[in-house]
Write an enzyme that holds these catalytic residues in place. Structure first.
Site, PDB file in Angstrom:
ATOM      1  N   LYS A 138       6.312  -1.659   2.243  1.00 42.95           N
ATOM      2  CA  LYS A 138       5.071  -1.135   2.814  1.00 42.95           C
ATOM      3  C   LYS A 138       3.959  -2.161   2.559  1.00 42.95           C
ATOM      4  O   LYS A 138       3.062  -1.983   1.733  1.00 42.95           O
ATOM      5  CB  LYS A 138       4.748   0.235   2.183  1.00 42.95           C
ATOM      6  CG  LYS A 138       3.913   1.113   3.098  1.00 42.95           C
ATOM      7  CD  LYS A 138       3.975   2.558   2.638  1.00 42.95           C
ATOM      8  CE  LYS A 138       2.913   3.418   3.288  1.00 42.95           C
ATOM      9  NZ  LYS A 138       3.001   3.554   4.735  1.00 42.95           N
ATOM     10  N   ARG A 194       8.209   4.497  -4.426  1.00 37.00           N
ATOM     11  CA  ARG A 194       8.251   3.482  -3.352  1.00 37.00           C
ATOM     12  C   ARG A 194       7.222   2.386  -3.629  1.00 37.00           C
ATOM     13  O   ARG A 194       7.476   1.214  -3.388  1.00 37.00           O
ATOM     14  CB  ARG A 194       7.993   4.156  -1.998  1.00 37.00           C
ATOM     15  CG  ARG A 194       8.092   3.192  -0.827  1.00 37.00           C
ATOM     16  CD  ARG A 194       8.054   3.913   0.504  1.00 37.00           C
ATOM     17  NE  ARG A 194       6.760   4.536   0.747  1.00 37.00           N
ATOM     18  CZ  ARG A 194       6.500   5.357   1.758  1.00 37.00           C
ATOM     19  NH1 ARG A 194       7.441   5.649   2.633  1.00 37.00           N
ATOM     20  NH2 ARG A 194       5.298   5.874   1.916  1.00 37.00           N
ATOM     21  N   GLU A 247      12.710   2.754  14.797  1.00 38.55           N
ATOM     22  CA  GLU A 247      11.543   3.280  14.075  1.00 38.55           C
ATOM     23  C   GLU A 247      10.370   3.358  15.054  1.00 38.55           C
ATOM     24  O   GLU A 247      10.476   2.867  16.183  1.00 38.55           O
ATOM     25  CB  GLU A 247      11.194   2.308  12.920  1.00 38.55           C
ATOM     26  CG  GLU A 247      10.428   2.922  11.770  1.00 38.55           C
ATOM     27  CD  GLU A 247      10.269   1.963  10.572  1.00 38.55           C
ATOM     28  OE1 GLU A 247      10.564   0.757  10.711  1.00 38.55           O
ATOM     29  OE2 GLU A 247       9.843   2.438   9.509  1.00 38.55           O
ATOM     30  N   LEU A 268      11.135   1.353   6.979  1.00 37.07           N
ATOM     31  CA  LEU A 268      10.476   1.918   5.803  1.00 37.07           C
ATOM     32  C   LEU A 268      11.206   3.179   5.350  1.00 37.07           C
ATOM     33  O   LEU A 268      11.470   4.056   6.181  1.00 37.07           O
ATOM     34  CB  LEU A 268       9.015   2.261   6.122  1.00 37.07           C
ATOM     35  CG  LEU A 268       8.227   2.555   4.851  1.00 37.07           C
ATOM     36  CD1 LEU A 268       7.854   1.268   4.143  1.00 37.07           C
ATOM     37  CD2 LEU A 268       7.000   3.380   5.143  1.00 37.07           C
ATOM     38  N   ARG A 327      -7.633 -20.978  -1.817  1.00 35.30           N
ATOM     39  CA  ARG A 327      -6.766 -20.311  -0.847  1.00 35.30           C
ATOM     40  C   ARG A 327      -5.446 -21.067  -0.783  1.00 35.30           C
ATOM     41  O   ARG A 327      -5.346 -22.104  -0.132  1.00 35.30           O
ATOM     42  CB  ARG A 327      -7.416 -20.265   0.539  1.00 35.30           C
ATOM     43  CG  ARG A 327      -6.565 -19.511   1.546  1.00 35.30           C
ATOM     44  CD  ARG A 327      -7.106 -19.561   2.950  1.00 35.30           C
ATOM     45  NE  ARG A 327      -6.215 -18.842   3.856  1.00 35.30           N
ATOM     46  CZ  ARG A 327      -5.082 -19.348   4.357  1.00 35.30           C
ATOM     47  NH1 ARG A 327      -4.698 -20.592   4.063  1.00 35.30           N
ATOM     48  NH2 ARG A 327      -4.331 -18.621   5.171  1.00 35.30           N
ATOM     49  N   HIS A 352      -1.041 -20.476  -0.625  1.00 33.78           N
ATOM     50  CA  HIS A 352      -0.032 -19.455  -0.343  1.00 33.78           C
ATOM     51  C   HIS A 352       0.768 -19.088  -1.587  1.00 33.78           C
ATOM     52  O   HIS A 352       1.118 -17.932  -1.787  1.00 33.78           O
ATOM     53  CB  HIS A 352       0.923 -19.930   0.763  1.00 33.78           C
ATOM     54  CG  HIS A 352       0.270 -19.955   2.112  1.00 33.78           C
ATOM     55  ND1 HIS A 352      -0.695 -20.880   2.455  1.00 33.78           N
ATOM     56  CD2 HIS A 352       0.427 -19.167   3.207  1.00 33.78           C
ATOM     57  CE1 HIS A 352      -1.092 -20.654   3.692  1.00 33.78           C
ATOM     58  NE2 HIS A 352      -0.431 -19.621   4.165  1.00 33.78           N
ATOM     59  N   TYR A 354       0.832  -1.208   0.000  1.00 32.19           N
ATOM     60  CA  TYR A 354       0.000   0.000   0.000  1.00 32.19           C
ATOM     61  C   TYR A 354       0.858   1.246   0.000  1.00 32.19           C
ATOM     62  O   TYR A 354       2.080   1.182   0.180  1.00 32.19           O
ATOM     63  CB  TYR A 354      -0.973  -0.008   1.186  1.00 32.19           C
ATOM     64  CG  TYR A 354      -0.358   0.301   2.541  1.00 32.19           C
ATOM     65  CD1 TYR A 354       0.492  -0.585   3.181  1.00 32.19           C
ATOM     66  CD2 TYR A 354      -0.645   1.503   3.189  1.00 32.19           C
ATOM     67  CE1 TYR A 354       1.034  -0.306   4.429  1.00 32.19           C
ATOM     68  CE2 TYR A 354      -0.112   1.793   4.443  1.00 32.19           C
ATOM     69  CZ  TYR A 354       0.726   0.883   5.049  1.00 32.19           C
ATOM     70  OH  TYR A 354       1.264   1.177   6.275  1.00 32.19           O
TER      71      TYR A 354
HETATM   72  C1  LIG Z   1       6.567   1.806   9.725  1.00 33.73           C
HETATM   73  C2  LIG Z   1       6.547   3.151   9.094  1.00 33.73           C
HETATM   74  N1  LIG Z   1       7.675   3.891   9.114  1.00 33.73           N
HETATM   75  C3  LIG Z   1       7.709   5.126   8.572  1.00 33.73           C
HETATM   76  C4  LIG Z   1       6.585   5.677   7.979  1.00 33.73           C
HETATM   77  C5  LIG Z   1       6.659   7.078   7.401  1.00 33.73           C
HETATM   78  O1  LIG Z   1       6.595   7.054   6.000  1.00 33.73           O
HETATM   79  P1  LIG Z   1       6.115   8.352   5.185  1.00 33.73           P
HETATM   80  O2  LIG Z   1       6.928   9.481   5.701  1.00 33.73           O
HETATM   81  O3  LIG Z   1       6.422   8.023   3.780  1.00 33.73           O
HETATM   82  O4  LIG Z   1       4.666   8.523   5.471  1.00 33.73           O
HETATM   83  C6  LIG Z   1       5.403   4.935   7.924  1.00 33.73           C
HETATM   84  C7  LIG Z   1       4.215   5.498   7.275  1.00 33.73           C
HETATM   85  O5  LIG Z   1       3.157   4.941   7.292  1.00 33.73           O
HETATM   86  C8  LIG Z   1       5.386   3.641   8.490  1.00 33.73           C
HETATM   87  O6  LIG Z   1       4.266   2.892   8.463  1.00 33.73           O
END
Ligand SMILES: Cc1ncc(COP(=O)(O)O)c(C=O)c1O
Length: 283
Positions: A150, A56, A184, A207, A104, A106, A37
């Site tokens: 993501k 991304r 994070e 991320l 279903r 995997h 997403y």
């Molecule tokens: C785990 C995680 N880290 C960082 C971010 C920040 O990403 P962005 O600045 O692109 O929204 C998000 C955004 O949803 C996230 O889910």
């Protein structure tokens, strides 16, 4: 009676309202969390970092072997008509699943086009110059080992926030620790400042946040020293300033860690400079 949602949506090639979207029970996003997403902030009708967000998305789809139905420009074009009229700030949500097969299993489906859903959500930026700051709590990072993607498989992130809720601090922030380093937050990237130097974890297995990248550019422009390094818990607890970044909360100051104040216990000067510059990027 159910609330009707007549907001615009894009679903598998067609524009409709959100109420008209009908997703198969066999969709792999639903059954297996097999999807990627993206969330793009839009201010006064203009995407902030739209190209970086779509890059991304393309990268994530490629990394998990879902063929992207659109190009970099194509994603931005197809998303534009779902924008809500007259909204100062909104978030475009895009989800691409590996599609629906009538079994279903995997393993990847034999022949199923990806499912694409796009809609927009209005929001009000929650952090301002007057924001008093947010408390932070260290938690073990229980997420999977490919956090640079993501993916909608967000159970670890959900449980991290639920932990705050169960602890009676739902509005605070979880700060995730991996191998004794703070890496994070469950929906944000992390920054700290100490003696005038900014530290932020490298994007090796977190991320690659678009807000993070914009803030790094601003810090460079302002001539602030920056180290891409995940702080040890010890260093983190001695920070002068801490903040987290994401597309909705922008730069959110953290003013305490596990009950102990960060610096003076109020949002700091480096945060303030970055926050002010960030506001000028918004359309
Ligand atoms: C785990 C995680 N880290 C960082 C971010 C920040 O990403 P962005 O600045 O692109 O929204 C998000 C955004 O949803 C996230 O889910």
């Amino acid at each position: 009676m159910t609330n009707k949602n007549n907001s615009p949506a894009f679903f598998n090639g067609n524009y409709m309202t959100i109420d008209q979207v009908a997703i198969s029970p066999f969709d792999r996003g639903f059954l297996l969390g097999d999807s990627i997403y993206e969330v793009i902030p839009v201010y006064n009708g203009t995407m902030l970092g739209g190209e970086k967000h779509c890059q991304r998305l393309l990268h994530g789809l490629h990394a998990v072997g879902i063929e992207s139905p659109y190009t970099l420009d194509g994603w931005q074009d197809v998303a534009a008509p779902v924008l809500l009229e007259g909204q100062a700030a909104q978030l475009i949500y895009i989800q691409v699943t590996r599609g629906a097969e009538q079994v279903r299993k995997h393993r990847f489906p034999i022949a199923a086009p990806p499912t694409v859903l796009i809609f927009s959500i209005a929001f009000s930026p929650s952090v301002s110059e007057l924001y008093p700051g947010c408390a932070g709590h260290l938690q073990e990072d229980l997420r999977w080992q490919r956090c640079s993607l993501k993916s909608t498989s967000l159970m670890g992130n959900v449980l991290a926030y639920q932990q705050l809720y169960s602890d009676g601090v739902a509005n605070d922030e979880a700060l995730l620790v991996r191998n004794d380093r703070v890496v994070e937050a469950p929906s944000s990237n992390l920054f700290m400042a100490k003696d005038g130097v900014i530290f932020t974890p490298p994007i090796d297995n977190i991320l690659p946040g678009v807000t993070r990248a914009l803030v790094i550019d601003i810090a460079e422009d302002l001539g602030i020293n920056m180290r891409e390094e995940a702080p040890s818990i010890e260093l983190f607890k001695s920070a002068d300033e801490v903040w987290v970044t994401n597309s909705m909360e922008e730069l959110k100051p953290i003013i305490s860690i596990d009950g102990r104040p960060v610096g003076e216990g109020v949002p700091g000067e480096i945060w303030r400079q970055l926050f002010e510059s960030f506001q000028t990027l918004k359309g």
